[in-house]
Design an enzyme around this catalytic site. Sequence first.
Site, PDB file in Angstrom:
ATOM      1  CD  GLU A  63      45.794  44.089   8.374  1.00 40.96           C
ATOM      2  OE1 GLU A  63      45.834  45.274   8.734  1.00 40.96           O
ATOM      3  OE2 GLU A  63      45.005  43.691   7.501  1.00 40.96           O
ATOM      4  CG  HIS A  66      47.760  49.067   7.590  1.00 42.49           C
ATOM      5  ND1 HIS A  66      47.845  50.054   6.630  1.00 42.49           N
ATOM      6  CD2 HIS A  66      46.810  48.216   7.147  1.00 42.49           C
ATOM      7  CE1 HIS A  66      46.994  49.786   5.653  1.00 42.49           C
ATOM      8  NE2 HIS A  66      46.348  48.664   5.936  1.00 42.49           N
TER       9      HIS A  66
HETATM   10 ZN   LIG Z   1      44.887  47.598   4.855  1.00 49.89          ZN
END
Ligand SMILES: [Zn+2]
Length: 106
Positions: A63, A66
């Site tokens: 995450e 991201h």
């Molecule tokens: Zn992902």
Amino acid sequence: MDISTTKKDESGNVLKPESRYSDWGVFGLGYRPGCSSIVSTFRLGTSNRKLLLERIKKVCNHELGHNFGLPHCTSSETCVLRDAAETIKTVDNVDDTLCNICKAKI
Ligand SMILES: [Zn+2]
Ligand SMILES: [Zn+2]
């Protein structure tokens, strides 16, 4: 607690079958790019504490990737940014870090 998202295609329509994708359970979700993400242990469940911690670390790093603006990785089989959305097996099979190609992007 379980967390979920609604999976949509590029035009914003819920993927079919809707019953499956409108409430799609996830391990974690992160803004891309952004400064927040969320990880839930609900679907990472295992009585093996070491394995659980490993999974949490991988999902967090995924995450965070991201958050740094990276899309899912298609360059490396073992990159933590591989699309892990579908199965826990993917999570267990990847490394806990980004591959060199992803690292070079941030
Ligand atoms: Zn992902
Ligand atoms: Zn990668």
